[in-house]
Scaffold this motif. Structure first.
Motif, short mmCIF file in Angstrom:
data_model
loop_
_atom_site.label_atom_id
_atom_site.label_comp_id
_atom_site.label_asym_id
_atom_site.label_seq_id
_atom_site.Cartn_x
_atom_site.Cartn_y
_atom_site.Cartn_z
N ARG A 146 0.86 -1.19 0.00
CA ARG A 146 0.00 0.00 0.00
C ARG A 146 0.90 1.24 0.00
N VAL A 183 1.47 5.25 -0.79
CA VAL A 183 0.82 6.54 -0.94
C VAL A 183 1.89 7.62 -1.14
N ARG A 202 -1.07 -1.77 -4.35
CA ARG A 202 -2.03 -0.70 -4.61
C ARG A 202 -1.36 0.65 -4.30
N ALA A 225 -1.80 5.12 -4.29
CA ALA A 225 -2.55 6.37 -4.35
C ALA A 225 -1.56 7.53 -4.43
N LEU A 271 -1.72 11.58 -3.90
CA LEU A 271 -2.53 12.70 -3.43
C LEU A 271 -1.98 14.06 -3.85
N ALA A 314 -5.67 12.48 4.71
CA ALA A 314 -6.10 11.50 3.71
C ALA A 314 -5.08 10.38 3.57
N LEU A 362 -5.60 6.17 4.52
CA LEU A 362 -5.41 5.08 3.55
C LEU A 362 -4.59 3.93 4.12
N ARG A 419 -4.57 10.79 -7.85
CA ARG A 419 -5.04 9.40 -7.71
C ARG A 419 -5.46 9.22 -6.25
N PRO A 420 -6.65 9.70 -5.88
CA PRO A 420 -7.02 9.80 -4.47
C PRO A 420 -7.28 8.49 -3.76
N ARG A 421 -7.48 7.41 -4.48
CA ARG A 421 -7.76 6.12 -3.85
C ARG A 421 -6.67 5.10 -4.18
N LEU A 422 -6.49 4.15 -3.29
CA LEU A 422 -5.56 3.06 -3.54
C LEU A 422 -6.13 2.16 -4.62
N THR A 423 -5.44 2.07 -5.74
CA THR A 423 -5.87 1.21 -6.83
C THR A 423 -4.71 0.35 -7.29
#
Length: 261
Positions: free
Chosen positions: A5, A7, A45, A47, A49, A66, A70, A247-251
């Motif tokens: 994960r 970010v 994944r 994200a 920000l 934010a 996440l 890319r505001p969400r973990l994808t």
């Protein structure tokens, strides 16, 4: 160590400006690092920000909560350039914003990584007055990072980091090659498989331009980039005012077929 994960928080450099993705957007070092991570381990994944034009205190105010929400296991924090080039620059205030982010993010158990700034005085003669600012800011970044156990990619002192080929024509954003080197430097500092210290090696074919070419380049830069930037500052129109996070969400991330760079 694998990271699932990731970010990224920051400004235009983290957004990827200067590194076109071929679809009308930006790729950038954070995308490239995410792709490297995906090439190392499955189910990564990511994200991002970042929003261009943001100063360090704005990154803290707008992106920190934010990012924490996440629940990342890896975070890159890159901010300060938009502060560095303003008359109101104060290294202690920038470092305080970065330190707040370091403290909050490391408290979640995430691995946090950041970067120091290269010697901008070697990039262009007109940037020489900024050298003492870079030195003060870098010293503060190193101290804050050491206090909070943050990984530091220290770019200052490496000749390649001021090679014009690693920079966009505006001299503020990295070029595609520059973004690739930044991603490789983060991967090396994090000890990711497939990484090493080759990011810091000089590019082949370096040469010193003539005085005439240097003067011509400075004039082009002043009229094409420095002038418009000053105009926006005078009118108080930050470049990222109406833009959302990249890319505001973990994808999920798909590793590129050609490799991490």
């Amino acid at each position: 160590m694998g990271y699932a994960r990731y970010v990224a928080v920051g400004d235009s450099q983290t957004e990827g400006v200067g590194d076109p993705d071929g679809d009308g957007g930006w790729r950038g070092y954070a995308d490239r690092l995410a792709e490297h991570l995906a090439g190392v381990g499955p189910d990564v994944r990511y994200a991002n920000l970042a929003v261009r034009g943001r100063r360090a205190h704005q990154v803290r105010a707008e992106q920190l909560a934010a990012a924490v929400a996440l629940r990342p296991d890896l975070v890159t924090v890159v901010a300060g350039m938009n502060d560095l080039i303003r008359p109101s620059f104060a290294a202690d205030k920038v470092v305080a914003s970065l330190a707040d982010m370091f403290a909050a993010l490391t408290a979640t158990g995430a691995c946090v990584a950041t970067v120091t700034f290269p010697d901008l005085a070697l990039l262009a003669p007109v940037l020489r007055p900024l050298r003492h600012r870079v030195l003060d800011l870098n010293a503060g970044i190193r101290t804050a990072a050491a206090r909070h156990g943050v990984v530091v990619v220290d770019t200052f002192g490496y000749a390649v980091t001021t090679d014009p080929r690693l920079w966009n024509a505006d001299r503020i954003h990295a070029s595609p090659l520059g973004h690739a080197r930044i991603a490789a430097a983060f991967a090396d500092a994090l000890g990711l498989p497939g990484s090493d210290g080759t990011w810091s090696r000089p590019l082949p074919g370096a040469h010193t331009p003539s005085v005439a070419r240097t003067v011509a380049a400075e004039l082009r830069w002043m009229t094409s980039f420095a002038g418009p930037w000053l105009y926006r500052r005078v009118r108080r129109r930050p470049s990222g005012d109406i833009l959302p996070a990249k890319r505001p969400r973990l994808t999920a991330v798909t590793p590129p077929a050609r490799g991490p760079a």
